[in-house]
Scaffold this motif. Structure first.
Motif, PDB file in Angstrom:
ATOM      1  N   HIS A   1       1.267  21.379  -0.513  1.00  0.00           N
ATOM      2  CA  HIS A   1      -0.136  21.342  -0.921  1.00  0.00           C
ATOM      3  C   HIS A   1      -0.855  20.169  -0.255  1.00  0.00           C
ATOM      4  CE1 HIS A   1      -3.520  22.298  -3.503  1.00  0.00           C
ATOM      5  NE2 HIS A   1      -3.582  21.030  -3.850  1.00  0.00           N
ATOM      6  N   ASP A   2      -0.186  19.042  -0.050  1.00  0.00           N
ATOM      7  CA  ASP A   2      -0.817  17.883   0.571  1.00  0.00           C
ATOM      8  C   ASP A   2      -1.209  18.139   2.017  1.00  0.00           C
ATOM      9  OD1 ASP A   2      -0.674  16.396  -1.706  1.00  0.00           O
ATOM     10  OD2 ASP A   2       1.135  15.306  -1.131  1.00  0.00           O
ATOM     11  N   LEU A   3      -0.489  19.011   2.704  1.00  0.00           N
ATOM     12  CA  LEU A   3      -0.775  19.271   4.106  1.00  0.00           C
ATOM     13  C   LEU A   3      -1.602  20.532   4.331  1.00  0.00           C
ATOM     14  CD1 LEU A   3       2.645  18.291   5.708  1.00  0.00           C
ATOM     15  CD2 LEU A   3       0.576  16.903   5.478  1.00  0.00           C
ATOM     16  N   GLU A   4      -1.917  21.259   3.252  1.00  0.00           N
ATOM     17  CA  GLU A   4      -2.706  22.472   3.390  1.00  0.00           C
ATOM     18  C   GLU A   4      -4.106  22.119   3.883  1.00  0.00           C
ATOM     19  OE1 GLU A   4      -4.428  26.191   0.733  1.00  0.00           O
ATOM     20  OE2 GLU A   4      -3.200  24.665  -0.232  1.00  0.00           O
ATOM     21  N   THR A   5      -4.577  22.876   4.886  1.00  0.00           N
ATOM     22  CA  THR A   5      -5.903  22.614   5.433  1.00  0.00           C
ATOM     23  C   THR A   5      -6.832  23.790   5.177  1.00  0.00           C
ATOM     24  OG1 THR A   5      -5.308  23.462   7.613  1.00  0.00           O
ATOM     25  CG2 THR A   5      -5.027  21.084   7.243  1.00  0.00           C
ATOM     26  N   LEU A   6      -8.122  23.493   5.217  1.00  0.00           N
ATOM     27  CA  LEU A   6      -9.155  24.494   4.982  1.00  0.00           C
ATOM     28  C   LEU A   6     -10.061  24.586   6.199  1.00  0.00           C
ATOM     29  CD1 LEU A   6     -10.177  23.154   1.457  1.00  0.00           C
ATOM     30  CD2 LEU A   6      -8.834  25.216   1.897  1.00  0.00           C
ATOM     31  N   THR A   7     -10.457  25.795   6.555  1.00  0.00           N
ATOM     32  CA  THR A   7     -11.445  25.981   7.616  1.00  0.00           C
ATOM     33  C   THR A   7     -12.827  25.644   7.062  1.00  0.00           C
ATOM     34  OG1 THR A   7     -11.902  28.273   7.043  1.00  0.00           O
ATOM     35  CG2 THR A   7     -10.100  27.870   8.625  1.00  0.00           C
ATOM     36  N   ARG A   8     -13.809  25.541   7.950  1.00  0.00           N
ATOM     37  CA  ARG A   8     -15.187  25.286   7.524  1.00  0.00           C
ATOM     38  C   ARG A   8     -15.664  26.379   6.560  1.00  0.00           C
ATOM     39  NH1 ARG A   8     -18.875  21.962   9.168  1.00  0.00           N
ATOM     40  NH2 ARG A   8     -17.635  21.318  10.940  1.00  0.00           N
ATOM     41  N   SER A   9     -15.371  27.632   6.864  1.00  0.00           N
ATOM     42  CA  SER A   9     -15.785  28.742   6.001  1.00  0.00           C
ATOM     43  C   SER A   9     -15.107  28.678   4.638  1.00  0.00           C
ATOM     44  CB  SER A   9     -15.482  30.080   6.664  1.00  0.00           C
ATOM     45  OG  SER A   9     -16.282  30.248   7.802  1.00  0.00           O
ATOM     46  N   GLU A  10     -13.810  28.382   4.622  1.00  0.00           N
ATOM     47  CA  GLU A  10     -13.082  28.278   3.361  1.00  0.00           C
ATOM     48  C   GLU A  10     -13.634  27.138   2.506  1.00  0.00           C
ATOM     49  OE1 GLU A  10      -8.701  29.909   4.795  1.00  0.00           O
ATOM     50  OE2 GLU A  10      -9.177  27.788   5.036  1.00  0.00           O
ATOM     51  N   LEU A  11     -13.892  25.994   3.145  1.00  0.00           N
ATOM     52  CA  LEU A  11     -14.407  24.846   2.412  1.00  0.00           C
ATOM     53  C   LEU A  11     -15.807  25.121   1.880  1.00  0.00           C
ATOM     54  CD1 LEU A  11     -14.189  22.014   1.352  1.00  0.00           C
ATOM     55  CD2 LEU A  11     -14.789  21.166   3.631  1.00  0.00           C
ATOM     56  N   ALA A  12     -16.654  25.744   2.693  1.00  0.00           N
ATOM     57  CA  ALA A  12     -17.999  26.102   2.229  1.00  0.00           C
ATOM     58  C   ALA A  12     -17.914  27.031   1.024  1.00  0.00           C
ATOM     59  CB  ALA A  12     -18.790  26.744   3.365  1.00  0.00           C
ATOM     60  N   ARG A  46      -6.919  19.967   1.906  1.00  0.00           N
ATOM     61  CA  ARG A  46      -7.291  20.390   0.551  1.00  0.00           C
ATOM     62  C   ARG A  46      -7.151  19.238  -0.443  1.00  0.00           C
ATOM     63  NH1 ARG A  46      -7.969  24.950  -2.570  1.00  0.00           N
ATOM     64  NH2 ARG A  46      -7.484  26.373  -0.873  1.00  0.00           N
ATOM     65  N   ALA A  47      -6.078  18.471  -0.340  1.00  0.00           N
ATOM     66  CA  ALA A  47      -5.829  17.382  -1.286  1.00  0.00           C
ATOM     67  C   ALA A  47      -6.947  16.337  -1.232  1.00  0.00           C
ATOM     68  CB  ALA A  47      -4.474  16.727  -1.010  1.00  0.00           C
ATOM     69  N   ARG A  48      -7.444  16.032  -0.041  1.00  0.00           N
ATOM     70  CA  ARG A  48      -8.527  15.040   0.102  1.00  0.00           C
ATOM     71  C   ARG A  48      -9.833  15.577  -0.466  1.00  0.00           C
ATOM     72  NH1 ARG A  48      -8.696  11.385   5.220  1.00  0.00           N
ATOM     73  NH2 ARG A  48      -9.956  10.260   3.724  1.00  0.00           N
ATOM     74  N   ILE A  49     -10.092  16.872  -0.274  1.00  0.00           N
ATOM     75  CA  ILE A  49     -11.302  17.486  -0.833  1.00  0.00           C
ATOM     76  C   ILE A  49     -11.219  17.469  -2.354  1.00  0.00           C
ATOM     77  CG2 ILE A  49     -12.588  19.648  -1.071  1.00  0.00           C
ATOM     78  CD1 ILE A  49     -13.065  18.187   1.610  1.00  0.00           C
ATOM     79  N   GLU A  50     -10.065  17.831  -2.910  1.00  0.00           N
ATOM     80  CA  GLU A  50      -9.898  17.828  -4.364  1.00  0.00           C
ATOM     81  C   GLU A  50     -10.075  16.419  -4.930  1.00  0.00           C
ATOM     82  OE1 GLU A  50      -6.098  19.714  -4.914  1.00  0.00           O
ATOM     83  OE2 GLU A  50      -6.960  21.720  -4.630  1.00  0.00           O
ATOM     84  N   ARG A  51      -9.564  15.416  -4.227  1.00  0.00           N
ATOM     85  CA  ARG A  51      -9.726  14.026  -4.659  1.00  0.00           C
ATOM     86  C   ARG A  51     -11.210  13.626  -4.615  1.00  0.00           C
ATOM     87  NH1 ARG A  51      -5.515  11.285  -1.952  1.00  0.00           N
ATOM     88  NH2 ARG A  51      -6.754  11.695  -0.131  1.00  0.00           N
TER      89      ARG A  51
END
Length: 86
Positions: A1-12, A46-51
């Protein structure tokens, strides 16, 4: 989960804003997590966005979700009117 990344579309989608608004938030909010490059694409951990969301440092996100207003108590309402011309 710490290394999971999100695309711009997913994050939006997670933030419930457009990709353009995400770019604006990224440019204006000094607390917004920076992207990491995966090839030529920007991705966000994802972890940084959640934080970032849990810390409540989301001023630009909150502002981006507000309706656009001009003047005191005047808000812009856009209506699409379609005329059927025969």
């Amino acid at each position: 989960h710490d290394l999971e990344t999100l695309t711009r579309s997913e994050l939006a989608g997670i933030l419930k804003v457009s990709r353009w608004t995400l770019t604006r938030i990224q440019a204006r909010d000094p607390n917004f997590p920076p992207p990491v490059k995966v090839g030529a694409q920007d991705r966000w951990r994802r972890a940084r966005i959640e934080r970032w969301l849990s810390e409540g440092e989301t001023g630009e996100l909150t502002a981006a979700r507000q309706p656009t207003t001009w003047g005191v108590g005047v808000s812009l309402t856009v209506q699409l009117v379609v005329f059927d011309i025969i």
